[in-house]
Write a protein that holds these residues in place. Structure first.
Motif, PDB file in Angstrom:
ATOM      1  N   PHE A 202       0.922  -1.334   0.026  1.00 35.70           N
ATOM      2  CA  PHE A 202       0.036  -0.051   0.091  1.00 35.70           C
ATOM      3  C   PHE A 202       0.809   1.340   0.036  1.00 35.70           C
ATOM      4  CE2 PHE A 202      -3.275  -2.976   0.248  1.00 35.70           C
ATOM      5  CZ  PHE A 202      -3.399  -3.422   1.314  1.00 35.70           C
ATOM      6  N   GLY A 203       2.102   1.229  -0.063  1.00 40.15           N
ATOM      7  CA  GLY A 203       3.038   2.246  -0.279  1.00 40.15           C
ATOM      8  C   GLY A 203       3.325   2.694   1.206  1.00 40.15           C
ATOM      9  N   ARG A 247     -18.834   3.507   4.452  1.00 39.07           N
ATOM     10  CA  ARG A 247     -18.160   4.108   5.669  1.00 39.07           C
ATOM     11  C   ARG A 247     -16.842   3.371   5.819  1.00 39.07           C
ATOM     12  NH1 ARG A 247     -23.080   4.731   9.854  1.00 39.07           N
ATOM     13  NH2 ARG A 247     -23.670   7.017   9.026  1.00 39.07           N
ATOM     14  N   ARG A 248     -16.776   2.164   5.706  1.00 37.50           N
ATOM     15  CA  ARG A 248     -15.273   1.382   6.021  1.00 37.50           C
ATOM     16  C   ARG A 248     -14.405   1.776   4.893  1.00 37.50           C
ATOM     17  NH1 ARG A 248     -12.606  -0.467  10.124  1.00 37.50           N
ATOM     18  NH2 ARG A 248     -10.809  -2.147   9.246  1.00 37.50           N
ATOM     19  N   ARG A 249     -14.799   1.949   3.888  1.00 35.68           N
ATOM     20  CA  ARG A 249     -13.945   2.342   2.641  1.00 35.68           C
ATOM     21  C   ARG A 249     -13.615   3.672   2.751  1.00 35.68           C
ATOM     22  NH1 ARG A 249     -12.905   0.579  -2.745  1.00 35.68           N
ATOM     23  NH2 ARG A 249     -12.228   2.225  -3.963  1.00 35.68           N
ATOM     24  N   CYS A 250     -14.486   4.604   3.083  1.00 33.06           N
ATOM     25  CA  CYS A 250     -13.789   5.960   3.283  1.00 33.06           C
ATOM     26  C   CYS A 250     -12.997   6.036   4.279  1.00 33.06           C
ATOM     27  CB  CYS A 250     -15.328   6.894   3.473  1.00 33.06           C
ATOM     28  SG  CYS A 250     -16.379   7.045   2.103  1.00 33.06           S
ATOM     29  N   ALA A 251     -13.339   5.193   5.822  1.00 26.12           N
ATOM     30  CA  ALA A 251     -12.319   5.263   6.660  1.00 26.12           C
ATOM     31  C   ALA A 251     -10.899   4.962   6.315  1.00 26.12           C
ATOM     32  CB  ALA A 251     -12.726   4.291   7.823  1.00 26.12           C
ATOM     33  N   LEU A 252     -10.653   3.854   5.623  1.00 24.67           N
ATOM     34  CA  LEU A 252      -9.601   3.305   5.265  1.00 24.67           C
ATOM     35  C   LEU A 252      -8.710   4.602   4.144  1.00 24.67           C
ATOM     36  CD1 LEU A 252     -10.647  -0.231   4.252  1.00 24.67           C
ATOM     37  CD2 LEU A 252      -8.973   0.384   5.963  1.00 24.67           C
ATOM     38  N   GLU A 253      -9.524   5.025   3.277  1.00 23.37           N
ATOM     39  CA  GLU A 253      -9.315   6.034   2.410  1.00 23.37           C
ATOM     40  C   GLU A 253      -8.574   7.110   2.977  1.00 23.37           C
ATOM     41  OE1 GLU A 253      -8.796   9.359  -0.431  1.00 23.37           O
ATOM     42  OE2 GLU A 253     -10.160   9.244   1.262  1.00 23.37           O
ATOM     43  N   LYS A 254      -9.073   7.676   4.148  1.00 28.29           N
ATOM     44  CA  LYS A 254      -8.862   8.871   4.943  1.00 28.29           C
ATOM     45  C   LYS A 254      -7.776   8.426   5.724  1.00 28.29           C
ATOM     46  CE  LYS A 254     -10.839  12.752   6.929  1.00 28.29           C
ATOM     47  NZ  LYS A 254     -12.142  13.501   7.406  1.00 28.29           N
ATOM     48  N   LEU A 276      -8.427  -1.504   0.547  1.00 30.51           N
ATOM     49  CA  LEU A 276      -7.272  -0.391   0.378  1.00 30.51           C
ATOM     50  C   LEU A 276      -6.239  -0.445  -1.048  1.00 30.51           C
ATOM     51  CD1 LEU A 276      -5.927   1.776   2.156  1.00 30.51           C
ATOM     52  CD2 LEU A 276      -4.740   0.099   3.190  1.00 30.51           C
ATOM     53  N   ASP A 277      -6.117  -1.887  -1.320  1.00 26.13           N
ATOM     54  CA  ASP A 277      -5.381  -1.833  -2.713  1.00 26.13           C
ATOM     55  C   ASP A 277      -5.937  -1.042  -3.587  1.00 26.13           C
ATOM     56  OD1 ASP A 277      -2.966  -2.995  -3.689  1.00 26.13           O
ATOM     57  OD2 ASP A 277      -4.149  -4.310  -4.851  1.00 26.13           O
ATOM     58  N   GLU A 278      -7.345  -1.323  -4.081  1.00 30.11           N
ATOM     59  CA  GLU A 278      -8.180  -0.476  -4.863  1.00 30.11           C
ATOM     60  C   GLU A 278      -7.880   0.940  -4.750  1.00 30.11           C
ATOM     61  OE1 GLU A 278     -12.189  -1.506  -4.865  1.00 30.11           O
ATOM     62  OE2 GLU A 278     -12.060  -3.674  -5.936  1.00 30.11           O
ATOM     63  N   ILE A 279      -7.910   1.386  -3.552  1.00 29.79           N
ATOM     64  CA  ILE A 279      -7.878   2.853  -3.370  1.00 29.79           C
ATOM     65  C   ILE A 279      -6.529   3.446  -3.636  1.00 29.79           C
ATOM     66  CG2 ILE A 279      -7.947   4.442  -1.741  1.00 29.79           C
ATOM     67  CD1 ILE A 279      -9.841   2.794   0.220  1.00 29.79           C
ATOM     68  N   VAL A 280      -5.499   2.547  -3.268  1.00 31.09           N
ATOM     69  CA  VAL A 280      -4.206   2.857  -3.609  1.00 31.09           C
ATOM     70  C   VAL A 280      -3.843   3.016  -5.107  1.00 31.09           C
ATOM     71  CG1 VAL A 280      -1.655   2.779  -3.195  1.00 31.09           C
ATOM     72  CG2 VAL A 280      -3.533   2.591  -1.158  1.00 31.09           C
ATOM     73  N   ARG A 281      -4.281   2.009  -5.664  1.00 33.23           N
ATOM     74  CA  ARG A 281      -4.245   1.884  -6.978  1.00 33.23           C
ATOM     75  C   ARG A 281      -5.070   2.709  -7.914  1.00 33.23           C
ATOM     76  NH1 ARG A 281      -0.749  -2.620  -7.659  1.00 33.23           N
ATOM     77  NH2 ARG A 281      -0.431  -4.053  -5.893  1.00 33.23           N
ATOM     78  N   ALA A 283      -8.181   1.945  -8.548  1.00 35.09           N
ATOM     79  CA  ALA A 283      -9.003   1.207  -9.232  1.00 35.09           C
ATOM     80  C   ALA A 283     -10.373   1.838  -9.284  1.00 35.09           C
ATOM     81  CB  ALA A 283      -8.903  -0.220  -9.192  1.00 35.09           C
ATOM     82  N   ARG A 284     -10.543   2.343  -8.336  1.00 37.02           N
ATOM     83  CA  ARG A 284     -12.121   2.754  -8.012  1.00 37.02           C
ATOM     84  C   ARG A 284     -12.220   3.795  -7.077  1.00 37.02           C
ATOM     85  NH1 ARG A 284     -16.541  -1.635  -6.021  1.00 37.02           N
ATOM     86  NH2 ARG A 284     -15.643  -0.944  -3.966  1.00 37.02           N
ATOM     87  N   PRO A 285     -12.184   4.874  -7.445  1.00 34.19           N
ATOM     88  CA  PRO A 285     -12.281   6.019  -6.422  1.00 34.19           C
ATOM     89  C   PRO A 285     -13.500   6.267  -5.907  1.00 34.19           C
ATOM     90  CG  PRO A 285     -11.570   6.789  -8.714  1.00 34.19           C
ATOM     91  CD  PRO A 285     -12.106   5.522  -8.899  1.00 34.19           C
ATOM     92  N   ILE A 286     -13.378   6.548  -4.553  1.00 36.79           N
ATOM     93  CA  ILE A 286     -14.765   6.734  -3.814  1.00 36.79           C
ATOM     94  C   ILE A 286     -15.672   7.615  -4.209  1.00 36.79           C
ATOM     95  CG2 ILE A 286     -15.544   7.507  -1.313  1.00 36.79           C
ATOM     96  CD1 ILE A 286     -12.884   6.602  -0.303  1.00 36.79           C
ATOM     97  N   ALA A 287     -16.832   7.422  -4.429  1.00 40.29           N
ATOM     98  CA  ALA A 287     -18.078   8.242  -4.816  1.00 40.29           C
ATOM     99  C   ALA A 287     -18.249   8.994  -3.773  1.00 40.29           C
ATOM    100  CB  ALA A 287     -19.127   7.363  -5.259  1.00 40.29           C
ATOM    101  N   LYS A 288     -18.441  10.503  -4.169  1.00 43.28           N
ATOM    102  CA  LYS A 288     -18.384  11.330  -3.384  1.00 43.28           C
ATOM    103  C   LYS A 288     -20.092  12.035  -3.650  1.00 43.28           C
ATOM    104  CE  LYS A 288     -14.635  12.083  -1.089  1.00 43.28           C
ATOM    105  NZ  LYS A 288     -14.400  11.739   0.125  1.00 43.28           N
TER     106      LYS A 288
END
Length: 288
Positions: A202-203, A247-254, A276-281, A283-288
C-alpha cells in the motif's frame, strides 16, 4: 499575526489566552487572538449548530452552514478554502481526530502566515463538506479522542505563538529545544542509520505502529445539498449494508491519506486490504 477561534464554548479561552507567553505576546502586539461564538451564526430560534447524521449512527454532527458563514465573515468568501491555500497568507484549520498529525514542523509552517482560523469541532464530528470545501488543513494533536477542539486549538495557538520573534524573552530558547530545526539537524547527524521501516503493497514506508486502529469515516448531516455539494447518495438510500461498506471504505481512504503509518498496525483483514489496494491503485475512486 492573528488567530481566530470558532467554538460553541467561547468562555473556555479566558484562561489559555490570559497567561504566560500567549498573554505577553498579546500585550506586546505580536499576536491578536479573537474568539467567536459559532451560535451567533445560527439563525433559527434555538441557534442550532448540529443535527442527526445521514446514514444513521450515534451522536450529532455539526452543520456546515454556520461554520461556512462564520469563516467567511472573517476572511471573506473568496479567501475561504482553496483560495486561502493558494494565496498562502491564511490557514483555516479544522481540529479533528481524523486529521493529519500536528508536529513542530506544522507550527513552523503556520507561523509564516498572517492569519490562522481554528475551527473547534464538537459532538460526533463535523459535516465532511467543511473539511473538503472550507478548511485548508485538517489537524489532529494525537492518537486519542477529546470532547472537542478547544484544547487542541489552545495548544496550537501556544505552539505557534512561541515561534514568533519577540514572543520569548530569550530568542535562543527555541534554537536547540526539542523538535527545533537545530535539534532535528543534530539528531539526523547522530543517527546516520535510519529506523527500520516496513514496506508493503500500500505504499506505506513508516516505522511500525501497533494496534492503533484507523481513522473515523466522514460524517454528513442536513442539508442534503449545500451550495451544490450533495450528501453521498448511499447515505440517503437506507441500505445499511451498503452504508457500512461505504463508511469502511472511506475510513480506510482517509487513514491512507492522512495517517498512513496507522495502517501497518491496524490488523486489517483480507477484505480491508483488497479495498485499500483498490484505493491506492486508483482502480475505483470513492464516490462523493
Amino acid at each position: 499575526m492573528r488567530f481566530d477561534i470558532i467554538t460553541i464554548f467561547p468562555e473556555f479561552f479566558a484562561g489559555p489566552l490570559d497567561y504566560g507567553i500567549v498573554r505577553r505576546a498579546r500585550e506586546a502586539g505580536l499576536i491578536e487572538a479573537c474568539v467567536h461564538d459559532l451560535r451567533e451564526f445560527a439563525h433559527d430560534r434555538h441557534r442550532t449548530v448540529d443535527d442527526r447524521p445521514f446514514g444513521g449512527g450515534e451522536g450529532m454532527v455539526m452543520k456546515p452552514e454556520p461554520l461556512f458563514e462564520a469563516v467567511e465573515s472573517l476572511v471573506g468568501a473568496r479567501d475561504a478554502g482553496g483560495a486561502a491555500a493558494a494565496g498562502g497568507s491564511a490557514a483555516i484549520v479544522l481540529l479533528s481526530a481524523a486529521g493529519k498529525m500536528f508536529r513542530q514542523e506544522t507550527a513552523r509552517r503556520l507561523v509564516g502566515l498572517s492569519r490562522v482560523v481554528l475551527i473547534c469541532g464538537r459532538y460526533e464530528g463535523v459535516d465532511e463538506r467543511v473539511a473538503e470545501h472550507l478548511a485548508t488543513d485538517e489537524i489532529s494533536i494525537g492518537d486519542f479522542v477529546l470532547s472537542g477542539g478547544e484544547l487542541p486549538a489552545a495548544m496550537i495557538l501556544d505552539a505557534v505563538t512561541r515561534l514568533i520573534p519577540g514572543a520569548l524573552g530569550n530568542e535562543d530558547s527555541i534554537v536547540n529545544e526539542s523538535f527545533s530545526e537545530g535539534a532535528e539537524r543534530s539528531e539526523r547527524a547522530r543517527h546516520a542509520v535510519p529506523l527500520r521501516a516496513q514496506n508493503d503493497s500500500f505504499g506505506v514506508n513508516e516505522t511500525r505502529a501497533e494496534n492503533r486502529g484507523i481513522l473515523d469515516y466522514p460524517h454528513y448531516t442536513r442539508p442534503p445539498s449545500f451550495r451544490g455539494w450533495d450528501v453521498p447518495e448511499v447515505l440517503l438510500g437506507g441500505n445499511h449494508e451498503e452504508i457500512r461498506k461505504w463508511r469502511r471504505r472511506c475510513a480506510l481512504e482517509k487513514t491512507w491519506r492522512n495517517r498512513p503509518e496507522l495502517l501497518d498496525g491496524a490488523g486489517l483483514g483480507a477484505e480491508d486490504r483488497r479495498v485499500l489496494d483498490e484505493i491506492v491503485r486508483g482502480a475505483r475512486p470513492i464516490a462523493k
